[in-house]
Enzyme design. Sequence first.
Site, short mmCIF file in Angstrom:
data_model
loop_
_atom_site.label_atom_id
_atom_site.label_comp_id
_atom_site.label_asym_id
_atom_site.label_seq_id
_atom_site.Cartn_x
_atom_site.Cartn_y
_atom_site.Cartn_z
N ASP A 83 0.84 -1.20 0.00
CA ASP A 83 0.00 0.00 0.00
C ASP A 83 0.87 1.25 0.00
O ASP A 83 1.85 1.34 0.76
CB ASP A 83 -0.90 -0.01 1.24
CG ASP A 83 -1.73 1.25 1.35
OD1 ASP A 83 -2.70 1.40 0.59
OD2 ASP A 83 -1.37 2.12 2.19
N ASP A 101 0.05 8.65 -8.75
CA ASP A 101 -0.65 8.19 -9.96
C ASP A 101 -1.44 6.93 -9.65
O ASP A 101 -1.49 6.00 -10.45
CB ASP A 101 0.37 7.95 -11.09
CG ASP A 101 -0.31 7.82 -12.45
OD1 ASP A 101 -1.48 8.24 -12.58
OD2 ASP A 101 0.33 7.29 -13.37
#
Length: 246
Positions: A83, A101
Amino acid sequence: LLADPWELRLRYTRFLSLALTLVPEPKRVLILGLGGGSFPKKLYKDVPGVSVDVVDIDPEVIAIAKRHFLVPEDGRMRLHAMDGRRFVQESREQYDLIFLDAYNSDTIPFHLATREFYEEIKARLTPGGVVVSNIIGTLRGPQSTFFRAMYRTLSGAFPTVYTVPTYDQSVGWIIGDINIILFATQDRTRLSRGDFVARAARVGGRLVPASDLAEYAAHVLEVPIETGDVPLLTDDFAPVEILRSM
């Protein structure tokens, strides 16, 4: 793609190259979100000596990028399957550029869009470091709530944020979703559009041709973004999916 696997074909990835107008010689770069890896591998190829950490939550995405899109993995290009926020929290590295992004038009990880997250990101920047965020949204009108909330939240952590739509607004505001690139800096002195164009002419040639970079720099908006009617996104309140559907 097979003829030139290093070329930046997606329009928004070419606009990400404007980061070099603000940080011409980055040494360490962090990118959250890999996808096909076109921008990370182009940065790796065109900026000698740069060290790139790329984080993606899905290990299969990393495997596909390496297998099918020729994304390298070595001492200069490190790929992390975890993560993105957890990586930022656990990292002790300092980065000259951080690219966000990991958002797309359908799924927005809310924990990567809050004031607290942006403060954590800021702590990982070198002095003069810049955050570059790719957002899919609408610039103004009834459907612009999500973009403007993201802008407000990023502006709460950074004194200067530049908005760069990937389509020319001089012929009128585009209605509907486009990629919008936000550049957040720690510098309180705001550059003009002309400053960006001049800088682009100096640093262009890497990532994209100098003439293209100057063209993209001319997209920098100089009108203010209205944020008085949109929420500040926090860990306790970040209704990004609701805002995205408005």
